[in-house]
Design a protein around this motif. Sequence first.
Motif, mmCIF file in Angstrom:
data_model
loop_
_atom_site.group_PDB
_atom_site.id
_atom_site.type_symbol
_atom_site.label_atom_id
_atom_site.label_comp_id
_atom_site.label_asym_id
_atom_site.label_seq_id
_atom_site.Cartn_x
_atom_site.Cartn_y
_atom_site.Cartn_z
ATOM 1 N N LEU A 198 0.707 -1.118 0.216
ATOM 2 C CA LEU A 198 -0.197 0.035 0.028
ATOM 3 C C LEU A 198 0.714 1.243 0.054
ATOM 4 O O LEU A 198 1.873 1.369 0.745
ATOM 5 C CB LEU A 198 -0.903 -0.041 1.231
ATOM 6 N N GLN A 199 0.355 2.261 -0.647
ATOM 7 C CA GLN A 199 1.128 3.653 -0.816
ATOM 8 C C GLN A 199 0.048 4.802 -0.576
ATOM 9 O O GLN A 199 -1.363 4.389 -0.655
ATOM 10 C CB GLN A 199 1.741 3.500 -2.141
ATOM 11 N N GLY A 200 0.357 6.099 -0.433
ATOM 12 C CA GLY A 200 -0.147 6.900 -0.182
ATOM 13 C C GLY A 200 -1.392 6.991 0.690
ATOM 14 O O GLY A 200 -1.405 6.468 1.544
ATOM 15 N N ALA A 201 -2.634 7.339 -0.034
ATOM 16 C CA ALA A 201 -3.869 7.573 0.843
ATOM 17 C C ALA A 201 -4.144 6.160 1.349
ATOM 18 O O ALA A 201 -4.968 6.155 2.692
ATOM 19 C CB ALA A 201 -4.862 8.336 0.247
ATOM 20 N N LYS A 202 -4.368 5.227 0.694
ATOM 21 C CA LYS A 202 -4.485 3.998 1.130
ATOM 22 C C LYS A 202 -3.620 3.454 2.422
ATOM 23 O O LYS A 202 -4.082 2.689 3.361
ATOM 24 C CB LYS A 202 -4.527 2.718 -0.002
ATOM 25 N N LEU A 203 -2.392 3.667 2.202
ATOM 26 C CA LEU A 203 -1.516 3.464 3.466
ATOM 27 C C LEU A 203 -1.977 4.212 4.522
ATOM 28 O O LEU A 203 -1.876 3.593 5.539
ATOM 29 C CB LEU A 203 -0.198 3.671 3.081
ATOM 30 N N ARG A 204 -2.128 5.497 4.348
ATOM 31 C CA ARG A 204 -2.498 6.196 5.680
ATOM 32 C C ARG A 204 -3.701 5.571 6.437
ATOM 33 O O ARG A 204 -3.905 5.556 7.532
ATOM 34 C CB ARG A 204 -2.651 7.840 5.320
ATOM 35 N N ALA A 205 -4.697 5.404 5.299
ATOM 36 C CA ALA A 205 -6.020 4.886 5.927
ATOM 37 C C ALA A 205 -5.802 3.541 6.727
ATOM 38 O O ALA A 205 -6.215 3.357 7.741
ATOM 39 C CB ALA A 205 -7.019 4.492 4.802
#
Length: 254
Positions: free
Chosen positions: A77-84
């Motif tokens: 996961l990267q970006g917004a999905k990782l933060r979520a």
Amino acid sequence: MITINHVSKVFGDSKQSSASSEVHALSDINLTIADGDRFGIIGMSGAGKSTLVRIINLLERPTSGKIFADGKDVTDLQGAKLRAYRRRTAMIFQNFGLLAQKTVLDNVCFPFLAATGKVSDQDRERALNLLKRVGLSEKAHAYPAQLSGGQQQRVAIARALACEPEVILCDEATSALDPKSTNTILKLLRDINEETGVTLVVITHSMDVVEKICTQVAVLDAGRVVEQGPVEHVFAQPQAEPTRVLLGKVDWDA
């Protein structure tokens, strides 16, 4: 549910031709942590516990293997999905990780600020309710330096709960605390688990901590899982030598 599938982690310079430059922190780890579990991961210093918990939260990426959350591969996961994903898997650290220049209330509100760039009145109300839950309502406008270690860790727990996580990862969360404060924190975490159903993953070197709070345990030694199962079974009939050492069931003077 968290599934750790054949996870290995190697540290070192891949450009170096010598294998001696590599450190194999984890080797072929396979674990399943069910929803609502209080799962202990235990081992001596250097066993790979902290590396494993950082991989679960994707602060580190495995060299090989996969991490699944509720059946979905989250390894890359990267970006917004990782933060979520990280909001779903909160962490509590040994050194509390509080912001020294912010009040207790602002520390608990920090996840809201990080997620949206602002803190609403509703967010502050929720933070105050969380401070009440951990027994620190009267400390809302104090600063971390004005609190005891146990109080700081309760603030860290309130902060971890702010985004309503599904999993809380506790990395040696009580190792810096005295026995009384340790018991207070463990009771609080147990009660939160029973009230909310949040999954607890407890990383520790203390068998006493595991015995008091965990229902399942995995024992790590030199980056490998050497034993796992229900706490009462592993404690009563330890099969692996590292487990017996941790339990004090060896003749240390032999």
